[in-house]
Design a protein around this motif. Structure first.
Motif, short mmCIF file in Angstrom:
data_model
loop_
_atom_site.label_atom_id
_atom_site.label_comp_id
_atom_site.label_asym_id
_atom_site.label_seq_id
_atom_site.Cartn_x
_atom_site.Cartn_y
_atom_site.Cartn_z
N TYR A 1 -1.62 5.49 39.10
CA TYR A 1 -0.20 5.81 39.04
C TYR A 1 0.14 6.68 37.82
N ALA A 2 1.08 7.58 38.01
CA ALA A 2 1.79 8.18 36.89
C ALA A 2 2.86 7.19 36.46
N GLU B 1 16.15 12.61 33.82
CA GLU B 1 14.76 12.53 33.34
C GLU B 1 13.89 11.79 34.35
N GLY B 2 14.42 10.71 34.92
CA GLY B 2 13.67 9.99 35.93
C GLY B 2 13.40 10.85 37.16
N MET B 3 14.38 11.63 37.57
CA MET B 3 14.21 12.50 38.73
C MET B 3 13.18 13.59 38.45
N SER C 1 5.48 13.95 39.69
CA SER C 1 4.49 13.05 40.26
C SER C 1 4.20 13.40 41.72
N VAL C 2 5.26 13.67 42.47
CA VAL C 2 5.08 14.04 43.88
C VAL C 2 4.32 15.36 43.99
N GLU C 3 4.66 16.32 43.14
CA GLU C 3 3.98 17.61 43.15
C GLU C 3 2.50 17.45 42.82
N PHE D 1 5.26 5.09 38.90
CA PHE D 1 6.01 3.92 38.46
C PHE D 1 7.02 4.38 37.43
N LEU D 2 8.30 4.24 37.78
CA LEU D 2 9.38 4.60 36.87
C LEU D 2 10.12 3.34 36.46
#
Length: 466
Positions: free
Chosen positions: A118-119, A220-222, A228-230, A236-237
């Motif tokens: 996970y990131a 920042e979360g977005m 991460s998706v890229e 995990f946020l």
């Protein structure tokens, strides 16, 4: 112990391919001092929260969801480690300019998930030590952006300040040092509420503009989710909003919007930004495979009056061992796995999140000798028919215990007020008396005795960690 566990997890990942993008993403949204009633889906009469209400309709609403402490640092430590706070040696709130924090040797959710690909990122309030060794980037998080403690505290003088740090409102390190040199308090009144904004382990803005912080945390979360998706990595946020802890701040777009004055404005802005986050997941095509959990670190700060929340119909709030201190909102949404429109009245807690996420990722916690108190609640989350809580007992620090519908209070004397007699033990049936208003200990002495014994055994165990 943590090293051996992480090594074993790495082997599992390599052998079985855990951590690929088909794994669930995880977001924990954790607010500060939000009361049980402070959402529409929990009965608020004057705060509008359409996005979180919709989240509950599309997932699971827990009516009996608990934190392990009614104050923030112990509660946050428990969430991240799956342990009762006393086992971590964290029984009170950390302050800036003092030593201590969450022991980096403790295994956190972030470390566990990072080991299986996970990131990881922490955004928002940390409050588990502001020295470098205790910050999120040394606790399993790849990155951090946020306020290192409560939003009413003072600057930490030994913090590293970025060369391009934005100094606002006439703040300067020289002026701060002069104030601290003359003060006896680690939180001098002149510097109160002037908290830093950090990126990783350096300060980038002080005092942070708290009127904009709810949106900035969400932005920042977005950004982290997009990256991460890229990169084709599960993420995990941990998004821990610094409000509605006082002082309350809100952007101009939400000023005066709520019927519940400024406190309601703050909650409604958090709700709006929760919606932005959910919309972002949908736009990126990862909504179905993302588990989103919304909760609060403890109950409302009732002595703040209109600037505090409501725990009704529960009794009391923050700093208490009554339901209003420990029972908090718990909403979970995961379209791929959690059925829509469900309500769960079984006991579940934030300390359950680490072992549950371990199970969902094929990680064994039971054999790792980690001394975890949480339980796997995945079957509750998934709405399995007839599933009961895995907790035989849930402990409210050293003061009370719940088992089934019964709650027993055994309140020790206050060491700060030895002349004051301790309250007498009490027994409540929470199913019939959610407000803990009718002590039935004389009617059910055998139940009180059984729960007292369980509580004393728990206290004896905790003494080994003192």
């Amino acid at each position: 112990m943590k090293t051996a566990f992480l090594f074993a997890s790495a082997i599992l990942w390599a052998a079985f391919g855990f951590g690929k993008t088909e794994s669930q993403n995880v977001i924990i949204i954790f607010t500060d001092d939000q009361g049980y009633q402070d959402l529409g889906c929990y009965g608020s009469p004057n705060i509008s929260t359409p996005r979180i209400d919709q989240m509950a309709k599309e997932g699971m609403l827990f009516t009996d969801f608990y934190v392990a402490s009614s104050v923030c640092s112990p509660s946050r430590a428990a969430l991240l480690t799956g342990k009762y706070p006393a086992k971590l040696g964290i029984n009170s709130v950390f302050w800036p300019n003092q030593p201590g924090g969450l022991d980096p040797e403790e295994l956190t959710i972030a470390e566990m998930l990072k080991e299986v690909g996970y990131a990881t990122m922490a955004v928002g309030k940390w409050h588990l030590g502001d020295k470098k060794e205790y910050l999120p980037t040394n606790q399993g998080f790849d990155a951090y952006y946020g306020i290192p403690y409560s939003n009413d505290m003072s600057p930490a003088l030994d913090m590293v300040y970025d060369p391009d740090c934005l100094y606002r409102d006439g703040f300067s390190l020289e002026k701060a040092k002069e104030i601290f040199a003359k003060a006896d308090d680690r939180n001098p009144p002149e510097l109160k509420n002037k908290v830093p904004l950090m990126r990783d382990d350096v300060c980038i803005e002080i005092p942070v503009d708290q009127r904009t912080i709810t949106k900035r945390f969400t932005d920042e979360g977005m950004r982290f989710i997009s990256e991460s998706v890229e990169a084709d990595r599960p993420f995990f946020l941990y998004l821990a909003h610094s409000m509605p802890h006082t002082p309350l701040h809100v952007s101009k777009d939400f000023e005066g919007k709520s019927e519940r004055s400024l406190y309601g404005d703050v909650i409604e802005e958090i709700d709006y930004n929760t919606g932005r986050l959910l919309d972002h997941l949908k736009a990126l095509g990862v909504e179905r495979d993302t588990l989103v959990i919304y909760s609060s670190d403890n109950g409302p700060w009732l002595n703040r009056g209109d600037h505090g929340g409501s725990a009704l119909p529960l009794s009391k709030g923050k700093k208490s061992h009554f339901e209003g201190g420990h029972r908090v909102p718990g909403v979970m949404r995961w379209p791929a796995r959690i059925p829509a429109g469900r309500v769960c009245s079984e006991v579940a807690t934030t300390i359950d999140l680490l072992p549950t996420l371990a199970v969902l990722n094929g990680i064994s916690v039971d054999g790792a000798d980690l001394d975890v108190d949480g339980k796997d609640i995945s079957r509750l989350m998934f709405g399995v028919e007839g599933e009961k809580t895995p907790h035989r007992h849930f402990f409210y620090k050293r003061a009370a215990v719940r088992s089934g519908d019964w709650k027993y209070h055994q309140v020790p004397p206050n060491p700060k007020r030895p002349e004051k007699a301790a309250p007498k033990p009490a027994l409540y049936n929470l199913k019939n008396d959610i407000s803990e208003s009718r002590n039935v200990i004389n009617e059910y002495p055998e139940i009180a005795e059984r729960l007292q014994k369980a509580l004393m055994e728990h206290v004896k165990i905790l003494e080994n960690y003192d």
